[in-house]
Design an enzyme around this catalytic site. Structure first.
Site, PDB file in Angstrom:
ATOM      1  N   GLY B  10      24.927 -15.895 -13.362  1.00 39.87           N
ATOM      2  CA  GLY B  10      24.824 -16.947 -12.132  1.00 39.87           C
ATOM      3  C   GLY B  10      25.991 -17.443 -11.832  1.00 39.87           C
ATOM      4  O   GLY B  10      26.349 -18.160 -12.212  1.00 39.87           O
ATOM      5  N   GLY B  12      24.761 -19.855  -9.827  1.00 42.76           N
ATOM      6  CA  GLY B  12      24.510 -22.081  -9.813  1.00 42.76           C
ATOM      7  C   GLY B  12      25.869 -22.865 -10.117  1.00 42.76           C
ATOM      8  O   GLY B  12      26.530 -22.318  -9.485  1.00 42.76           O
ATOM      9  N   TYR B  13      25.420 -24.011 -10.590  1.00 46.23           N
ATOM     10  CA  TYR B  13      26.940 -25.076 -10.249  1.00 46.23           C
ATOM     11  C   TYR B  13      27.175 -25.005 -11.458  1.00 46.23           C
ATOM     12  O   TYR B  13      28.720 -24.180 -11.107  1.00 46.23           O
ATOM     13  CB  TYR B  13      25.963 -26.239 -10.002  1.00 46.23           C
ATOM     14  N   ASN B  37      24.960 -12.244 -10.244  1.00 43.97           N
ATOM     15  CA  ASN B  37      24.092 -13.268  -9.514  1.00 43.97           C
ATOM     16  C   ASN B  37      22.561 -12.268  -8.593  1.00 43.97           C
ATOM     17  O   ASN B  37      23.371 -11.242  -7.646  1.00 43.97           O
ATOM     18  CB  ASN B  37      24.500 -14.526  -8.515  1.00 43.97           C
ATOM     19  N   GLU B 170      12.520 -37.429  -5.514  1.00 44.62           N
ATOM     20  CA  GLU B 170      12.774 -37.297  -4.398  1.00 44.62           C
ATOM     21  C   GLU B 170      12.086 -36.210  -3.522  1.00 44.62           C
ATOM     22  O   GLU B 170      11.747 -36.372  -1.943  1.00 44.62           O
ATOM     23  CB  GLU B 170      14.186 -36.462  -4.983  1.00 44.62           C
ATOM     24  N   ASP B 300      22.256 -25.701 -17.698  1.00 45.23           N
ATOM     25  CA  ASP B 300      20.446 -26.312 -18.375  1.00 45.23           C
ATOM     26  C   ASP B 300      20.335 -25.398 -18.980  1.00 45.23           C
ATOM     27  O   ASP B 300      19.250 -25.701 -19.807  1.00 45.23           O
ATOM     28  CB  ASP B 300      19.273 -25.879 -16.342  1.00 45.23           C
ATOM     29  N   ALA B 317      22.846 -30.906 -12.278  1.00 42.31           N
ATOM     30  CA  ALA B 317      24.045 -30.102 -11.662  1.00 42.31           C
ATOM     31  C   ALA B 317      25.647 -30.896 -12.291  1.00 42.31           C
ATOM     32  O   ALA B 317      26.635 -30.091 -12.256  1.00 42.31           O
ATOM     33  CB  ALA B 317      23.992 -30.462  -9.843  1.00 42.31           C
ATOM     34  N   GLN B 318      25.664 -31.971 -11.991  1.00 40.28           N
ATOM     35  CA  GLN B 318      26.608 -32.710 -12.535  1.00 40.28           C
ATOM     36  C   GLN B 318      27.460 -31.920 -13.941  1.00 40.28           C
ATOM     37  O   GLN B 318      28.734 -31.736 -13.960  1.00 40.28           O
ATOM     38  CB  GLN B 318      26.611 -34.249 -12.513  1.00 40.28           C
TER      39      GLN B 318
END
Lengths: 404, 404
Positions: B10, B12-13, B37, B170, B300, B317-318
């Protein structure tokens, strides 16, 4: 004394030309002029193939009617015509009715599906701004969905164009420019996309010089278009079309089917009781309906015969605009009781079919043109129609200048 | 001696942060690093609500993975993970398999529909680039079709957002900016459009300060959003949703339903046999799976408990990025046989929910913010995640600078 009422139905090429010229031929006190149109804008029907493909924004193809007419002289009514009563000299609208002394019917064409099953339900047409926006978005949605389908279906990316006449070929030209953009936008390999043109007639662009036809076909084939000539669409389904050639039937699946193979006159004209052929009425040289000296029909609802070959002229913007000029003159003369009505003769300056933004084929003043020269002439023709209606201001606002 | 194989699943972040930091903590000869990925690009999951609404182009929300990794150190494999065999220390891919000595699972979240009928089939989610493009185009297609329908159906223009959590709010903020644009583009009176937010919980933005919640709700309601709080979606159908409040059922018709009410861990994690809760695995302070000293899970798919309230931290994400930093350090130490592994503690700097481009609510370093200040902080946060992965170059390329 009551001023005679002139009612013009439709603000297409013919109707808009009529009202703008009427204000020159008819004095303020001579007539009351009313223009009726469904929308508050005029659109360039001959540019719609670009809006449909998504290569030109639809706002570039339309302008507000009030921006080109003299609103102190012309009463603009935004409404939909629902019927014409010739005996009572009345026009019924969705929200009212209008009486007339002189009527100009310039309601334009509708798609002709020749009774082919499913076309009305499942095929798109190139006929107005609302439809153009929907077709543009429909095609884009197929591309947006492709990579998100659990099982990728290539046929979603197939686009079938029914008809290889003027509109069909012009639309194909735009698609050839648009598809690579869509592939980039949605991460799609262009090999997955098919553009298929199905034409029942034995040739592409009937009436064009064979050299020009070859040029157009070679160019479009080079861009990936598959032509199926002499092939009739038997049925349109939610999944695509069924075609027939030499008694063999075949199904072609496609996410998008566009019917560009014919137009007819407006159904309002048929319902009004005029003798007509698919909504087109044969008019006399003064553009009046035989037996009705107060009803003009111009544009795509009128039928005039080309005496050179004894066949009807095809309905074009060029003829509609020229008819508008004659029609306005003749209304002026009728109002003043003059009987020297002008006889209409089309003056065909040229016919150019675009093949995308930078290519075209056509005939201008009798000369065959292809490539950049033809493409420039096409833009000159497009700008000319703006000029005739709205003068240099409209050309500056909506014209096509980016030649290269 | 064979170099240990580090495989990161992955980009991602969490995964991207891990590999970029790994090249700092591990020498060229110390390990062979492979990143897997599905796509050749990373996307900003936290920006997807903008791409879905159509307020930010999806290309602004993604960048090529190879543009931010050191390709001489990291072997990038574009493929889809189909399974993890912990006993054989192998990862199976759609087109092959990989052996590992150390594995980092950073596969991200999937939408959680809680078994509500029809959501999977008929609702959109805010979860990846392909889905974002399709949702954007789906909404636009509803607007493009409205004026072209024989009978205009207002419900076509209704957009239901399921969930008033972070993502739901959002997305609503973006819709409020996008809808007026769509109305202009398609000649639609905005009175025909409804934006409805349905939330089963008794409040919007759970966990936020009530003052911030009020600010957000008032702002969105002022823009036309209808909130249905304490209302559960019972079923999603092709025509809309069926909701239930106080045992009363109601159907709400809508052309678009977006499910933004929850995520779960990746199903690959469940299938791999780890003890998990909806695809999330409780990891030890070193981010290793209990009993597997060679398998890290971050982002996640990992579950870590906030000891202040004894509840799991929400997947953000943080946290994923901070975990990537710790994970890379710990892999370096394990490879060198060191046992002083770093313990992970989230350092929550702030949480800001945007309300369209120019407004937001949130907490930064313990301080409540609303309006322009919050909106600027949101963009600082967005740019910071770019900076951490790709340095100032990536911020310049993809950053958000147009504050006003």
């Amino acid at each position: 004394m009551k001023k005679p009422k002139v009612v013009v139905l439709g603000a297409g090429y013919g109707g808009l030309m009529t009202v703008t010229r009427l204000t020159k031929h008819v004095g303020v006190n001579e007539a009351e002029i009313t223009l009726v149109n469904k929308h508050n804008y005029h659109y360039e029907t001959t540019w719609l193939h670009e809006a449909c493909a998504g290569t030109l924004h639809h706002d570039r193809c339309r302008y507000e009617i009030k921006s080109v007419i003299n609103t102190s002289r012309i009463n603009f009514v935004q409404d939909t015509v629902t019927g014409i009563n010739i005996n009572e000299k009345k026009v019924t609208l969705s929200n009212g009715e209008l009486e007339y002394d002189y009527l100009v019917i310039a309601l334009g064409a509708m798609p002709e599906t020749f009774g082919i099953a499913g076309l009305k339900e499942y095929a798109f047409s190139i006929s107005n701004i609302n439809g153009a926006r929907q077709l543009r978005e429909h095609i884009e949605y197929q591309f947006a969905t492709f990579n998100n389908d659990a099982e990728k279906k290539k046929e979603r990316l197939s686009i079938i164009v029914g008809g290889a006449g003027f509109t069909g070929i012009e639309f194909l030209g735009e698609l050839c420019n648009r598809v690579p953009e869509l592939c980039r936008e949605y991460d799609i390999d262009q090999k997955n996309v098919r553009i298929i043109c199905v034409e029942a007639a034995p040739t592409v662009l009937p009436g064009f010089d064979p050299g020009l036809v070859d040029y157009a076909v070679n160019y479009l084939e080079g861009k990936g278009v598959e032509f199926k000539i002499g092939t009739a669409i038997k049925e349109c389904t939610p999944d695509g079309i069924i075609v027939s050639k030499d008694d063999k039937q075949e199904e072609i699946k496609a996410g998008t089917v566009v019917w560009a193979a014919g137009v007819r006159g407006n159904s309002i004209v048929e319902e009004a009781g005029f003798e007509n052929n698919r909504g087109r009425v044969k008019v006399n040289p003064h553009l009046l309906v035989e037996g009705h000296d107060d009803v003009f029909i111009i544009g795509d609802c009128s039928l005039i015969i080309n005496e050179e070959n004894n066949r009807p002229y095809p309905p074009t913007a060029q003829i509609a605009m020229q008819q508008g000029v004659t029609c306005a003159k003749n209304i002026g003369r009728l109002i003043r009781g003059q009987d020297n009505l002008e006889e209409f003769t089309p003056d065909i300056k040229g016919t150019v079919a675009s093949l995308g933004e930078h290519n075209a084929v056509g005939v201008v003043y009798g000369k065959n043109l292809t490539g950049t020269k033809a493409s420039i002439m096409k833009k000159v023709i497009d700008n000319r129609s703006l000029f005739l209606v709205g003068g240099p201001g409209l050309v500056l606002k909506k014209g096509k200048f980016k030649f290269f």
